[in-house]
Motif scaffolding. Structure first.
Motif, PDB file in Angstrom:
ATOM      1  N   ILE A  10     -14.117  43.841  15.212  1.00 57.76           N
ATOM      2  CA  ILE A  10     -14.194  44.547  16.487  1.00 57.76           C
ATOM      3  C   ILE A  10     -15.290  43.941  17.363  1.00 57.76           C
ATOM      4  O   ILE A  10     -15.088  43.720  18.565  1.00 57.76           O
ATOM      5  N   GLU A  11     -16.436  43.649  16.766  1.00 59.55           N
ATOM      6  CA  GLU A  11     -17.528  43.015  17.519  1.00 59.55           C
ATOM      7  C   GLU A  11     -17.118  41.648  18.047  1.00 59.55           C
ATOM      8  O   GLU A  11     -17.475  41.276  19.181  1.00 59.55           O
ATOM      9  N   HIS A  22     -10.929  39.777   7.701  1.00 63.11           N
ATOM     10  CA  HIS A  22     -12.121  39.811   8.558  1.00 63.11           C
ATOM     11  C   HIS A  22     -12.631  38.408   8.856  1.00 63.11           C
ATOM     12  O   HIS A  22     -13.046  38.133   9.981  1.00 63.11           O
ATOM     13  N   GLU A  29     -14.931  42.190  21.114  1.00 64.38           N
ATOM     14  CA  GLU A  29     -15.757  42.592  22.262  1.00 64.38           C
ATOM     15  C   GLU A  29     -16.591  41.424  22.780  1.00 64.38           C
ATOM     16  O   GLU A  29     -16.674  41.201  23.991  1.00 64.38           O
ATOM     17  N   THR A  84     -13.379  46.884   4.307  1.00 63.10           N
ATOM     18  CA  THR A  84     -14.539  47.766   4.433  1.00 63.10           C
ATOM     19  C   THR A  84     -14.799  48.072   5.906  1.00 63.10           C
ATOM     20  O   THR A  84     -14.349  47.333   6.793  1.00 63.10           O
ATOM     21  N   MET A  85     -15.543  49.134   6.143  1.00 62.78           N
ATOM     22  CA  MET A  85     -15.919  49.477   7.520  1.00 62.78           C
ATOM     23  C   MET A  85     -16.748  48.349   8.142  1.00 62.78           C
ATOM     24  O   MET A  85     -16.563  48.005   9.304  1.00 62.78           O
ATOM     25  N   ARG A  86     -17.660  47.777   7.365  1.00 65.98           N
ATOM     26  CA  ARG A  86     -18.492  46.674   7.872  1.00 65.98           C
ATOM     27  C   ARG A  86     -17.634  45.494   8.307  1.00 65.98           C
ATOM     28  O   ARG A  86     -17.852  44.905   9.366  1.00 65.98           O
ATOM     29  N   SER A  87     -16.636  45.157   7.508  1.00 65.40           N
ATOM     30  CA  SER A  87     -15.744  44.063   7.868  1.00 65.40           C
ATOM     31  C   SER A  87     -14.931  44.393   9.121  1.00 65.40           C
ATOM     32  O   SER A  87     -14.711  43.537   9.978  1.00 65.40           O
ATOM     33  N   CYS A  88     -14.481  45.640   9.229  1.00 64.76           N
ATOM     34  CA  CYS A  88     -13.779  46.065  10.450  1.00 64.76           C
ATOM     35  C   CYS A  88     -14.691  45.921  11.658  1.00 64.76           C
ATOM     36  O   CYS A  88     -14.272  45.426  12.713  1.00 64.76           O
ATOM     37  N   ASP A  89     -15.945  46.358  11.501  1.00 64.86           N
ATOM     38  CA  ASP A  89     -16.906  46.246  12.596  1.00 64.86           C
ATOM     39  C   ASP A  89     -17.099  44.801  13.030  1.00 64.86           C
ATOM     40  O   ASP A  89     -17.227  44.505  14.226  1.00 64.86           O
ATOM     41  N   LEU A  90     -17.121  43.858  12.075  1.00 66.30           N
ATOM     42  CA  LEU A  90     -17.287  42.443  12.414  1.00 66.30           C
ATOM     43  C   LEU A  90     -16.143  41.946  13.290  1.00 66.30           C
ATOM     44  O   LEU A  90     -16.359  41.208  14.255  1.00 66.30           O
TER      45      LEU A  90
END
Length: 151
Positions: free
Chosen positions: A121-122, A91, A125, A113-119
Protein backbone atom coordinates in the motif's frame (compact mmCIF):
# COMPACT_ATOMS: atom_id res chain seq x y z
CA UNK A 1 -13.85 0.23 -28.14
CA UNK A 2 -11.37 2.49 -26.36
CA UNK A 3 -7.62 2.44 -26.82
CA UNK A 4 -5.97 -0.71 -25.49
CA UNK A 5 -3.91 -0.49 -22.31
CA UNK A 6 -0.70 -2.56 -22.28
CA UNK A 7 -0.34 -4.85 -19.27
CA UNK A 8 1.87 -7.70 -18.10
CA UNK A 9 1.23 -10.93 -16.26
CA UNK A 10 3.91 -11.47 -13.61
CA UNK A 11 3.90 -15.03 -12.32
CA UNK A 12 3.38 -17.56 -15.10
CA UNK A 13 2.19 -20.60 -13.16
CA UNK A 14 -1.34 -21.87 -12.71
CA UNK A 15 -2.89 -18.58 -11.61
CA UNK A 16 -1.17 -16.69 -14.43
CA UNK A 17 -2.72 -19.16 -16.86
CA UNK A 18 -6.16 -18.63 -15.32
CA UNK A 19 -5.78 -14.88 -15.68
CA UNK A 20 -4.67 -15.35 -19.31
CA UNK A 21 -7.86 -17.36 -19.91
CA UNK A 22 -9.82 -14.42 -18.50
CA UNK A 23 -8.01 -12.03 -20.84
CA UNK A 24 -8.86 -14.32 -23.75
CA UNK A 25 -12.55 -14.23 -22.78
CA UNK A 26 -12.41 -10.45 -22.49
CA UNK A 27 -10.72 -10.20 -25.91
CA UNK A 28 -13.75 -11.87 -27.50
CA UNK A 29 -16.06 -9.11 -26.27
CA UNK A 30 -16.76 -5.51 -27.20
CA UNK A 31 -15.44 -4.53 -23.75
CA UNK A 32 -11.82 -5.50 -24.28
CA UNK A 33 -9.58 -2.66 -23.14
CA UNK A 34 -6.25 -4.39 -22.48
CA UNK A 35 -3.44 -5.94 -24.48
CA UNK A 36 -1.04 -8.46 -22.94
CA UNK A 37 2.33 -6.90 -23.82
CA UNK A 38 4.64 -8.91 -21.54
CA UNK A 39 4.89 -11.92 -19.27
CA UNK A 40 7.46 -12.32 -16.49
CA UNK A 41 8.54 -15.19 -14.28
CA UNK A 42 11.78 -16.15 -12.56
CA UNK A 43 11.56 -19.40 -14.54
CA UNK A 44 12.07 -18.37 -18.17
CA UNK A 45 10.55 -21.65 -19.41
CA UNK A 46 7.28 -20.86 -17.61
CA UNK A 47 7.25 -17.33 -19.04
CA UNK A 48 7.96 -18.59 -22.57
CA UNK A 49 5.25 -21.25 -22.25
CA UNK A 50 2.68 -18.67 -21.14
CA UNK A 51 3.72 -16.37 -24.00
CA UNK A 52 3.20 -19.24 -26.45
CA UNK A 53 -0.24 -19.89 -24.97
CA UNK A 54 -1.06 -16.18 -25.16
CA UNK A 55 -0.11 -16.11 -28.84
CA UNK A 56 -2.51 -18.97 -29.51
CA UNK A 57 -5.33 -17.44 -27.45
CA UNK A 58 -4.84 -13.75 -28.24
CA UNK A 59 -3.11 -13.76 -31.61
CA UNK A 60 -0.07 -11.87 -30.32
CA UNK A 61 3.01 -13.13 -28.46
CA UNK A 62 3.92 -10.92 -25.49
CA UNK A 63 7.52 -10.19 -24.57
CA UNK A 64 9.15 -12.72 -22.23
CA UNK A 65 11.07 -11.58 -19.15
CA UNK A 66 12.59 -12.96 -15.95
CA UNK A 67 13.11 -9.57 -14.30
CA UNK A 68 10.48 -6.93 -13.52
CA UNK A 69 12.95 -4.06 -13.97
CA UNK A 70 13.97 -5.19 -17.45
CA UNK A 71 10.35 -5.82 -18.36
CA UNK A 72 9.30 -2.33 -17.27
CA UNK A 73 12.24 -0.68 -19.04
CA UNK A 74 12.02 -2.65 -22.29
CA UNK A 75 8.26 -2.86 -22.84
CA UNK A 76 7.23 0.39 -24.44
CA UNK A 77 3.86 1.67 -23.27
CA UNK A 78 3.50 -0.79 -20.39
CA UNK A 79 0.98 0.68 -17.95
CA UNK A 80 0.00 -2.06 -15.53
CA UNK A 81 0.72 -5.52 -14.25
CA UNK A 82 -1.26 -8.47 -12.98
CA UNK A 83 0.68 -10.04 -10.08
CA UNK A 84 -0.13 -13.76 -10.09
CA UNK A 85 2.95 -15.03 -8.28
CA UNK A 86 2.78 -17.43 -5.36
CA UNK A 87 1.30 -15.78 -2.27
CA UNK A 88 4.52 -15.44 -0.23
CA UNK A 89 6.01 -13.36 -3.06
CA UNK A 90 3.07 -10.95 -3.46
CA UNK A 91 4.53 -8.21 -1.28
CA UNK A 92 8.01 -8.30 -2.85
CA UNK A 93 6.78 -8.46 -6.43
CA UNK A 94 3.93 -6.02 -5.83
CA UNK A 95 6.27 -3.41 -4.37
CA UNK A 96 8.71 -3.96 -7.26
CA UNK A 97 5.97 -3.48 -9.86
CA UNK A 98 4.69 -0.32 -8.20
CA UNK A 99 8.21 1.07 -7.77
CA UNK A 100 8.72 0.55 -11.50
CA UNK A 101 5.71 2.77 -12.17
CA UNK A 102 3.09 0.13 -12.98
CA UNK A 103 -0.49 0.13 -11.79
CA UNK A 104 -0.84 -3.27 -10.14
CA UNK A 105 -3.57 -5.80 -9.60
CA UNK A 106 -2.50 -8.48 -7.13
CA UNK A 107 -4.11 -11.87 -6.84
CA UNK A 108 -5.64 -12.49 -3.42
CA UNK A 109 -4.54 -12.39 -0.70
CA UNK A 110 -2.65 -9.13 -1.03
CA UNK A 111 0.03 -10.50 1.32
CA UNK A 112 0.49 -12.88 4.23
CA UNK A 113 0.89 -10.30 7.00
CA UNK A 114 -0.44 -6.84 7.79
CA UNK A 115 3.12 -5.47 7.59
CA UNK A 116 3.54 -6.90 4.10
CA UNK A 117 0.18 -5.44 3.05
CA UNK A 118 1.29 -2.07 4.41
CA UNK A 119 4.49 -2.25 2.32
CA UNK A 120 2.49 -2.73 -0.89
CA UNK A 121 0.00 0.00 0.00
CA UNK A 122 2.85 2.39 0.84
CA UNK A 123 4.50 1.62 -2.53
CA UNK A 124 1.25 2.44 -4.35
CA UNK A 125 0.90 5.72 -2.47
CA UNK A 126 4.58 6.62 -2.88
CA UNK A 127 4.38 6.10 -6.65
CA UNK A 128 0.89 7.48 -7.21
CA UNK A 129 -0.27 4.19 -8.73
CA UNK A 130 -3.50 2.22 -8.47
CA UNK A 131 -3.35 -0.99 -6.46
CA UNK A 132 -6.19 -3.50 -6.55
CA UNK A 133 -6.76 -7.03 -5.35
CA UNK A 134 -8.34 -9.67 -7.57
CA UNK A 135 -11.37 -11.04 -5.75
CA UNK A 136 -14.12 -12.87 -7.55
CA UNK A 137 -16.56 -13.75 -4.77
CA UNK A 138 -19.09 -11.32 -6.20
CA UNK A 139 -19.23 -13.59 -9.27
CA UNK A 140 -19.79 -16.75 -7.24
CA UNK A 141 -23.22 -18.15 -8.22
CA UNK A 142 -24.50 -18.32 -4.65
CA UNK A 143 -23.46 -14.71 -3.99
CA UNK A 144 -25.14 -13.60 -7.21
CA UNK A 145 -28.31 -15.39 -6.11
CA UNK A 146 -28.18 -13.67 -2.72
CA UNK A 147 -27.74 -10.30 -4.43
CA UNK A 148 -30.73 -11.02 -6.69
CA UNK A 149 -32.87 -11.98 -3.68
CA UNK A 150 -31.84 -8.82 -1.83
CA UNK A 151 -32.66 -6.66 -4.84
Amino acid sequence: MSELVDIAIVGCGGMGRRHLAGLAELARTDHNNVRLAAVCDLDERKAASLADEAETMLGMRPGVFTDVGRMAAETEGLVGADCTTDTPAHHRVGVDLLDHGLHTMCEKPLALTMRSCDLIIEAAERNGKILSVAENFRRDPINRLVRTLID
